[in-house]
Design a protein around this motif. Structure first.
Motif, PDB file in Angstrom:
ATOM      1  N   ARG A 249     -50.148  75.769  42.910  1.00  0.00           N
ATOM      2  CA  ARG A 249     -49.656  74.301  43.413  1.00  0.00           C
ATOM      3  C   ARG A 249     -50.413  73.722  44.640  1.00  0.00           C
ATOM      4  NH1 ARG A 249     -44.290  73.752  44.443  1.00  0.00           N
ATOM      5  NH2 ARG A 249     -43.430  75.707  43.204  1.00  0.00           N
TER       6      ARG A 249
ATOM      7  N   LYS B  18     -50.809  72.147  48.169  1.00  0.00           N
ATOM      8  CA  LYS B  18     -50.172  72.473  49.480  1.00  0.00           C
ATOM      9  C   LYS B  18     -49.621  71.294  50.410  1.00  0.00           C
ATOM     10  CE  LYS B  18     -50.833  76.809  48.984  1.00  0.00           C
ATOM     11  NZ  LYS B  18     -49.607  77.781  48.387  1.00  0.00           N
ATOM     12  N   TYR B  19     -48.798  71.414  51.538  1.00  0.00           N
ATOM     13  CA  TYR B  19     -48.489  70.415  52.119  1.00  0.00           C
ATOM     14  C   TYR B  19     -49.439  69.449  52.815  1.00  0.00           C
ATOM     15  CZ  TYR B  19     -46.255  67.925  56.087  1.00  0.00           C
ATOM     16  OH  TYR B  19     -45.780  66.845  57.105  1.00  0.00           O
ATOM     17  N   GLU B  20     -50.679  69.849  53.197  1.00  0.00           N
ATOM     18  CA  GLU B  20     -52.021  69.043  53.527  1.00  0.00           C
ATOM     19  C   GLU B  20     -52.044  68.007  52.870  1.00  0.00           C
ATOM     20  OE1 GLU B  20     -51.300  72.799  55.796  1.00  0.00           O
ATOM     21  OE2 GLU B  20     -51.559  72.410  53.783  1.00  0.00           O
TER      22      GLU B  20
ATOM     23  N   CYS C   4     -43.856  71.294  47.408  1.00  0.00           N
ATOM     24  CA  CYS C   4     -44.497  72.133  48.176  1.00  0.00           C
ATOM     25  C   CYS C   4     -43.936  73.496  47.932  1.00  0.00           C
ATOM     26  CB  CYS C   4     -45.003  72.072  49.488  1.00  0.00           C
ATOM     27  SG  CYS C   4     -45.638  70.458  50.052  1.00  0.00           S
ATOM     28  N   THR C   5     -42.642  73.586  47.697  1.00  0.00           N
ATOM     29  CA  THR C   5     -41.668  74.824  47.405  1.00  0.00           C
ATOM     30  C   THR C   5     -40.831  74.858  46.185  1.00  0.00           C
ATOM     31  OG1 THR C   5     -40.169  73.682  49.013  1.00  0.00           O
ATOM     32  CG2 THR C   5     -41.908  75.022  50.021  1.00  0.00           C
TER      33      THR C   5
ATOM     34  N   TRP D  10     -43.905  70.926  40.389  1.00  0.00           N
ATOM     35  CA  TRP D  10     -45.252  70.825  41.439  1.00  0.00           C
ATOM     36  C   TRP D  10     -46.319  70.278  40.808  1.00  0.00           C
ATOM     37  CZ3 TRP D  10     -43.458  75.058  38.712  1.00  0.00           C
ATOM     38  CH2 TRP D  10     -44.386  75.771  37.828  1.00  0.00           C
TER      39      TRP D  10
END
Length: 343
Positions: A133, A135-137, A283-284, A289
């Motif tokens: 998945r 990521k946040y960035e 992200c989680t 995702w």
């Protein structure tokens, strides 16, 4: 009598002429002035009325407070200037000058609404499935940039029955928040429905339109900004997606692969997404995702106007904030004029 009156007039005239000639003298004999009747000033009367009403309401409020104090109710003390201040509850306004009642705002409830919903992968199998998945960035970038970077990425759906659905994102639309007349957050409007648009980048926002269709969005950098996913190119679980599409129809239709998710409401039906799936983080969240597609070659991106926002005026209706992959059949609507510029 007539002679005396005439003589008095002559004497009075002589005095006035003599007083006019003498500079600095004051006329001692003057007729009594009749006080003029003051003119009515409607504005001042209105102001006085409003002041009287406010004074009365203030006095009644004080008297009610005193009466409550005499009943034996506990007295609340306030300390101004201390670090710890008691939270004040907002009461609806009952002013006679305002017809509408102000809405009650509960700050604690608002904080609870703004919290991210959590449902992370727990088992080893769930963690392995979502190991790729993004990521946040990836999501923490401006809306227009995110809308283009999402093209070609894989949207993965993991259902409770173990079914896995995959589709390539081929069409998106960007909504620029408070300045965008077509956005749900235009002029910083905040409602229980559009709260996910103000949450951290990568938050899911699923809303209902026309009372029966759902649209799937992803929040981006900037308050109230989000990207609408308009179309997917199905890759895995195509038969399951087609069956979900046919559940809402009285007659089963043999859908071609590029017809399964070629629209915002169609992909929500195929992926079983509704407004209950808002406020989750991509992200989680274990059930949805986005992954990268290493096998995808270079793509050409077509920039065109968004669909269905003509009522927002030509400035925003013609702004090129819709992006799609050139030559993909799953795109909901092609813009041939825009395609001619890049071909």
């Amino acid at each position: 009598m007539k002679r005396t009156k005439a003589a008095a007039k002559i004497q009075q005239g002589d005095k006035t002429e003599k007083d006019k000639n003498d500079v600095g003298t004051v006329i001692k004999t003057q007729a009594p002035e009749v006080p003029e009747r003051p003119k009515l000033n409607l504005k001042s009367l209105r102001n006085q009325n409003t002041e009287n009403v406010s004074k009365k309401s203030y006095q009644t409020g004080i008297s009610s407070k005193r009466s409550k104090a005499t009943r034996g109710e506990p007295k609340v003390e306030t300390h101004v200037g201390t670090k710890e201040k008691e939270e004040e509850t907002l009461k609806p306004s009952t002013s006679p000058n305002k017809g509408k009642v102000r809405a009650v705002v509960d700050l604690q409830m608002m904080k609870a609404e703004l919290t991210q919903l959590q449902d992370p992968p727990v088992t080893l199998c769930e963690k392995e499935l979502s190991v790729g998945r993004l990521k946040y960035e990836f999501f923490d970038i401006p809306c227009e940039e995110l809308a283009q970077r999402l093209l070609g990425k894989i949207l993965v759906r993991y259902l409770e029955n173990g079914t896995i659905l995959k589709g390539r994102i081929v069409e998106t639309e960007g909504y620029l928040g408070s300045i965008d007349k077509a956005s749900h957050s235009y002029q910083n409007k905040v409602t229980p429905r559009n709260l996910p648009m103000y949450m951290p980048p990568g938050t899911t926002y699923v809303y209902m339109t026309y009372g029966m269709y759902h649209c799937f969005n992803i929040s981006s950098q900037g308050d109230g900004c989000a990207v609408l996913i308009r179309a997917l190119d199905p890759l895995e679980g195509i038969e399951y997606m087609a069956d979900q599409r046919n559940t809402l129809k009285t007659k089963k239709i043999d859908l071609k692969p590029h017809e399964v998710c070629n629209g915002p409401s169609k992909l929500c039906i195929a992926y079983q997404l509704n407004k209950q799936h808002s406020k989750y983080s991509l992200c989680t969240w274990k059930s949805l995702w986005i992954e990268d597609d290493d096998a995808l070659e270079d793509i050409k991106i077509v920039k065109s106007a968004r669909i269905g926002i003509d009522s927002c005026g030509p400035e925003w209706a013609n702004k090129p904030l819709r992006y799609y992959i050139y030559g993909n059949k799953s795109v909901s609507k092609r813009d041939k004029k825009a395609e001619m510029e890049i071909s």
